[in-house]
Design a protein around this motif. Sequence first.
Motif, short mmCIF file in Angstrom:
data_model
loop_
_atom_site.label_atom_id
_atom_site.label_comp_id
_atom_site.label_asym_id
_atom_site.label_seq_id
_atom_site.Cartn_x
_atom_site.Cartn_y
_atom_site.Cartn_z
N ILE A 124 42.51 33.82 40.46
CA ILE A 124 42.01 33.47 39.13
C ILE A 124 42.51 34.50 38.14
N GLN A 125 43.13 34.04 37.07
CA GLN A 125 43.61 34.90 36.00
C GLN A 125 42.86 34.55 34.72
N SER A 126 42.29 35.57 34.06
CA SER A 126 41.56 35.35 32.81
C SER A 126 42.05 36.31 31.75
N ASP A 127 42.28 35.80 30.56
CA ASP A 127 42.76 36.62 29.44
C ASP A 127 41.86 36.42 28.22
N THR A 128 41.57 37.50 27.52
CA THR A 128 40.83 37.45 26.26
C THR A 128 41.63 38.20 25.20
N SER A 130 42.37 46.57 29.91
CA SER A 130 42.30 46.30 28.47
C SER A 130 43.34 47.14 27.74
N ASN A 131 43.70 46.70 26.56
CA ASN A 131 44.64 47.47 25.75
C ASN A 131 44.41 47.18 24.27
N ASN A 135 48.30 50.78 23.49
CA ASN A 135 47.71 51.70 24.45
C ASN A 135 47.00 50.93 25.55
N PHE A 136 47.42 51.17 26.81
CA PHE A 136 46.81 50.55 27.98
C PHE A 136 45.92 51.58 28.67
N GLU A 137 44.78 51.12 29.15
CA GLU A 137 43.85 52.05 29.76
C GLU A 137 44.39 52.64 31.06
N ASP A 138 45.35 51.97 31.70
CA ASP A 138 45.87 52.51 32.96
C ASP A 138 47.30 53.04 32.85
N PHE A 139 48.03 52.74 31.77
CA PHE A 139 49.41 53.21 31.65
C PHE A 139 49.61 54.19 30.50
N GLY A 140 48.67 54.26 29.59
CA GLY A 140 48.86 55.11 28.43
C GLY A 140 49.49 54.33 27.29
N SER A 141 50.21 55.04 26.41
CA SER A 141 50.70 54.46 25.16
C SER A 141 52.19 54.17 25.21
N THR A 142 52.58 53.22 24.39
CA THR A 142 53.99 52.90 24.20
C THR A 142 54.21 52.51 22.74
N ILE A 143 55.34 52.89 22.19
CA ILE A 143 55.71 52.54 20.81
C ILE A 143 57.05 51.84 20.85
N GLU A 155 42.76 41.49 30.38
CA GLU A 155 43.13 40.48 31.36
C GLU A 155 42.57 40.89 32.71
N THR A 156 42.11 39.89 33.45
CA THR A 156 41.47 40.10 34.74
C THR A 156 42.14 39.22 35.78
N PHE A 157 42.46 39.82 36.91
CA PHE A 157 42.98 39.06 38.06
C PHE A 157 41.96 39.17 39.18
N GLU A 158 41.60 38.02 39.75
CA GLU A 158 40.58 37.98 40.78
C GLU A 158 41.09 37.28 42.03
#
Length: 869
Positions: free
Chosen positions: A443-447, A515-516, A541-549, A472-475
């Motif tokens: 199950i994939q969910s995106d908000t 989340s980002n 900014n991603f909570e698990d990868f950090g930032s990107t520009i 986004e959530t993957f279950e």
Amino acid sequence: MKDTFNFKPLLLVLHIALAIFMVFLPVVVADNHESDTETEINEAESDQEVIELEGLVIVGTRAKPRSVLESTVPIDVVLSDDFVRQGGADVPDLLRNLVPSYNVNAQPIADAATVVRPANLRGLAPDHTLLLVNGKRRHRASVITWLGNGLSDGSQGADLSPIPAVAIKQMEVLRDGASAQYGSDAIAGVMNLQLKNSYKGGSLVIKPGIYQVGDGLTYSIAGNIGLGKEDIWANLSLEYGNADETDRSIQRDDAAALISAGNSHVANPAQPWGHPIIRDDIKFFANYGVDIASNIQLYGHANYAQKQVEGGFYFRNPNTRPAVFSNDGGETLLVGRIVGEGEVPVVKITDNVPDPEALQMVFDDPNLFTFQELFPGGFTPRFGADTQDVSGLVGLRGTVAEDLGWDLSASYGQHASDFFIKNTVNASLGPDTPTEFDPGDYIQSDTNINLDLTYPLHDLVFLAAGGEFRTETFEIVQGQKESWEIGPLASQGFSSGSNGFPGFSDIAQGDWTRSNFAGYLETELTPIDPWVISAAIRAENFEDFGSTINYKVATSYAFSDDLKEILTLDPGVDLRVRGSYSTGFRAPTPGQQNAFNVTTEFGENNTLVNKGTIPSTHAAAELVGGKALEPEKSKNFSVGTVISDDVVSVTIDYFNIKVEDRLAPTKDFQRGEDITEEQIQQLVDEGITSAGNLQEFRFFTNEFETSTQGIDLVLTAPIAKGAVSLAYNYTDTEVTKRNPDILDDTRVQLLEEGLPKHRGNVTLTQNVVGNLGVLGRVNYYGPWFEYAVGSQIYDDVFLVDLEFNYAFAENLGITVGVNNVFNVEPDTVTWSDPNIENFTGAIVGRAFGEYSPYGFGGAFWYTKIGYNF
């Protein structure tokens, strides 16, 4: 969690709604207005193809819509009629015939890729293309493509299939990197679907079709209707369809040998190859808007879709299938002792026949067991999924102080796949095994929450800014116990888990959310009238990868009359040059970071083995180089020219895309060579329950880089009573850096040659006489490489489509057509070993490349009855 897949009540409601919709459709609008988004049934209008290049588009800029010819980047526009006037109803297949840089193919015996087929833009992975609906990000699919002919392996992109073609006003294919404008996934480009927004009129389309050999019967019934008035309106689309499976197999030599030896239980063919069954394919889309004040509008769209997809797997030979029927290559049967102790009789196999006396001794002893008791002719598992796709978006937009535009929206989307597998076994359970299993769900969910601001600072300067919050959530939902259980016979050499697709265990189950936040600035400048410059910068900014520009700069310049005079061009010719440079990124999905999967593929010596894909941070993966994943990073460059006058338009664009830290599954690590028994035990401990029979495993890695470059050419021109268009794409990918211990030579060749480098088509529309029109299309597919039980480069082909349409009245017509009129089929598979005369019969029972970019069904005949009101 299983309650989320109770389709029956909703299915009944939608069936009733469909019936009511079709009965009352002709009388909903009494004045018989024609929708402003529909065209005449007589489709051979002389300017039809020219409109494709000159239509207004919203993708690629947040300034006012502009024509494709004036855009600073290359964009294809596909109109509603271009979808409707083809055979079939699946949007990915219809788009493939119109946009040469877009590739999608059939996926037989490809696990979950059969359920959600991977599609590629400009030779990159499916999740390198961002899908938008009305300019808003759409959720990705739940399926991770574990089997995708190399190029698509491990990808998790969006799914176009739940969208009914009748709901589409036009599709815009932005062939340029756009991460700085739209965020993650837009490395190869963006596809934006503009939904129909008419509040009056509608259409009804009925499409039956069948392959020339007489199988694969498919039909769809689709309707679209506009309701309301100018300040409060809704546009609704509904489609229902079914498709039978096809079979292009030849009997396997091992199956034929079994039959010749007297085994009457073996099916013919033992292993079908073809398109899957698609049952109860329902697609609903709603688009709406309400003016709640003079300068504020409420708007939104929503969809619901469901279908069941079912196809076949590989044949399990009753004498040789490892860990089910034999464990020594078919010299003796695998016999298990259910209770008690003592010697197990040896059942030798001679000339495809088990020793009848020894076999009878096993049958007569209730404490002994062989799977020849349940499946004397072997078995071919049937695999599929019930899929459900839902989404909803609501927004408010308006203006402040006349010029400042604002747009606030929120959306939620979910795609779910409830897998099933039947006609198979959990061998470790012996005679107590079920033959149908529920392996679990993906199950994939995106908000998404977006705020966009626009402001025309000056006639020559346009500004835009905005922010986005996304989760986004993957279950993974646990399957039934028997689908992953390690049964009592596992210690005797019998495999555990549902054979072919083991279920998700209590350890593999879980849900992972990320989340980002993002913010962007965008501007469009016109320093002088013929020169346009656009620029964008985006921080995320991603909570698990950090930032990107990331940033993007694009420009378009129209030659002045003085320059055209110097170049000896007619003053009536519009000559423009355009180009862009951008950086981009794509964050690995939570599914790619965490999912477990076990699938059955061919290993060494052409034997079927279980292969596992495990998280890159799994303890076993770390022993051979696995580590936490990083975002992919890209650099995109394009330059092109546009030449047009009142009748002819030509665009030529060169592109170059470099991707660093590219994400893909590793090579397969072999048991005995790369995999130790310690690693196997770790797999068992962490949920890969068939590890006792797991011969290979792989994981995701960022250990390589690629460079993709190519050329796109599009030409349209009117001819007498019709129009002609030409589209051509050349795409070449090179792996420029890799770790050979992680990515092997075969994987590299699949990335570089798995799709045709050359694609093109020429389309002619012509009004023959009166209300009779004709459409002809020639499609070209260049050579391509496939690795599936041996490797081969397949030859290029030309396919011809032909269609006749006749208008009985202004709003009623019929179309008869054929795709692939000359019944072209993929090349026959060959084998490099001269000792094997019939490769396909000896090994898998197919006579063609299974990943053919144009399919393998042959000629497809169809009829369309269309009614507009």
